[in-house]
Scaffold this motif. Sequence first.
Motif, PDB file in Angstrom:
ATOM      1  N   PHE A  22      10.008  24.263  80.401  1.00  0.00           N
ATOM      2  CA  PHE A  22      11.377  24.197  79.864  1.00  0.00           C
ATOM      3  C   PHE A  22      11.922  22.781  79.838  1.00  0.00           C
ATOM      4  N   GLY A  23      11.448  21.926  80.758  1.00  0.00           N
ATOM      5  CA  GLY A  23      11.986  20.571  80.839  1.00  0.00           C
ATOM      6  C   GLY A  23      11.335  19.602  79.861  1.00  0.00           C
ATOM      7  N   ALA A  24      10.063  19.804  79.545  1.00  0.00           N
ATOM      8  CA  ALA A  24       9.363  18.802  78.732  1.00  0.00           C
ATOM      9  C   ALA A  24       8.644  19.406  77.532  1.00  0.00           C
ATOM     10  N   ILE A  25       7.820  20.414  77.778  1.00  0.00           N
ATOM     11  CA  ILE A  25       6.934  20.878  76.707  1.00  0.00           C
ATOM     12  C   ILE A  25       7.726  21.526  75.567  1.00  0.00           C
ATOM     13  N   LYS A  26       8.566  22.489  75.925  1.00  0.00           N
ATOM     14  CA  LYS A  26       9.300  23.219  74.892  1.00  0.00           C
ATOM     15  C   LYS A  26      10.198  22.302  74.050  1.00  0.00           C
ATOM     16  N   PRO A  27      11.033  21.456  74.691  1.00  0.00           N
ATOM     17  CA  PRO A  27      11.870  20.573  73.862  1.00  0.00           C
ATOM     18  C   PRO A  27      11.068  19.586  73.020  1.00  0.00           C
ATOM     19  N   ALA A  28       9.947  19.101  73.549  1.00  0.00           N
ATOM     20  CA  ALA A  28       9.143  18.153  72.757  1.00  0.00           C
ATOM     21  C   ALA A  28       8.530  18.868  71.549  1.00  0.00           C
ATOM     22  N   LEU A  29       8.081  20.094  71.748  1.00  0.00           N
ATOM     23  CA  LEU A  29       7.478  20.835  70.637  1.00  0.00           C
ATOM     24  C   LEU A  29       8.516  21.213  69.576  1.00  0.00           C
ATOM     25  N   ILE A 187      16.417  11.608  75.551  1.00  0.00           N
ATOM     26  CA  ILE A 187      16.344  12.069  76.938  1.00  0.00           C
ATOM     27  C   ILE A 187      16.628  13.563  76.996  1.00  0.00           C
ATOM     28  N   GLN A 188      15.711  14.266  77.639  1.00  0.00           N
ATOM     29  CA  GLN A 188      15.895  15.701  77.733  1.00  0.00           C
ATOM     30  C   GLN A 188      16.749  16.043  78.942  1.00  0.00           C
TER      31      GLN A 188
END
Length: 332
Positions: A22-29, A187-188
């Motif tokens: 939820f912190g990195a992968i999903k928002p980057a995708l 920035i996420q």
Amino acid sequence: MKHKIACTGIKPTGVPHIGNYFGAIKPALALAEEYQTRYFIADYHAINSMRDPEELRLRTYDVAATWLACGLDPEKSLVYRQSQVPETFDLTLILMAFTAKGLMNRAHAYKAMVDQNLQNGKDPDDGINMGLFTYPVLMAADILLFDTDVVPVGRDQQQHLEMTADIAQAVNANYGKPLLTVPVPLIQENTHTVIGLDGRKMSKSYHNTIPLFLPAKQMRKLIMKIVTNSQTIEESKDPDSCNVFSLYRLFASAEQTEEMRKLYLAGGMGWGQAKQALFEIMDNQLSDFRTRYNDLIANRDYIDQILAEGSARARELAVQKVGYLKKEIGVA
Ligand code: TRP
């Protein structure tokens, strides 16, 4: 046609958990909707600290399988290995000439190690290699090589992005033209921090994580361990201070979240029942990921092929960029 470029590097470290997702992968995708996206495995960054070849190989496959399982589409995004795009290292060397040593002295990760050495009465440089010291330059090269507009990263990487912009501006100022695109960080900010089993932020160092691809049975067991208060079944419960609810809402739709909120407030729902509901919604959403991950990780040849194809495409762009730069700076 999407014109803006988003690029981010993934260090091949650690078993991915819900917090990483939820912190990195999903928002980057999610950026693939709006940007031309580039995702690469920063394996040369990893050797600064990871010296066991089998472990590095394993983690590289692991991280590639993770992102692919979570929805990275290699047809739509460029996926590659840093080490397979050697123009990165041409550019690193060019950037070295424009990077003030004083800038590197101020890097948080480096400074923290020096401080720790001093505290322990050691030589300030103890255990610090040049790879670590110059880490921000290699990272700048990763980014600047692809005319990146935005870089999705966590707050901990903000300083690195400022350094990237500084270095790019130094190059542009010297040659009097915008040879390099100056990127901005994306920035996420987590809308809600992902909470771990014990109620603290989910983090490997707290040993409170739920791994993303855990088999259902083990996942259920972990969920049952989430810390709750000692209210009785009948009592009305506060969803907003509850660790179970904070995880539930990450997976639930707005309607499902509202319904669960009502169940909390109404009373009559025990913690076992709330945890079971959490398990079901998580298992429902993660079982596809888990299946895909297990298929991928058992097929290293396929991952090799995806990374080789992506790296070849990335190289075409990189060769052009570095060729152009070399002419402009007079080394070609
Ligand atoms: N430094 C990043 C991290 O620790 C990984 C990384 C390497 C990176 N190169 C990058 C991130 C380029 C964004 C862009 O997570």
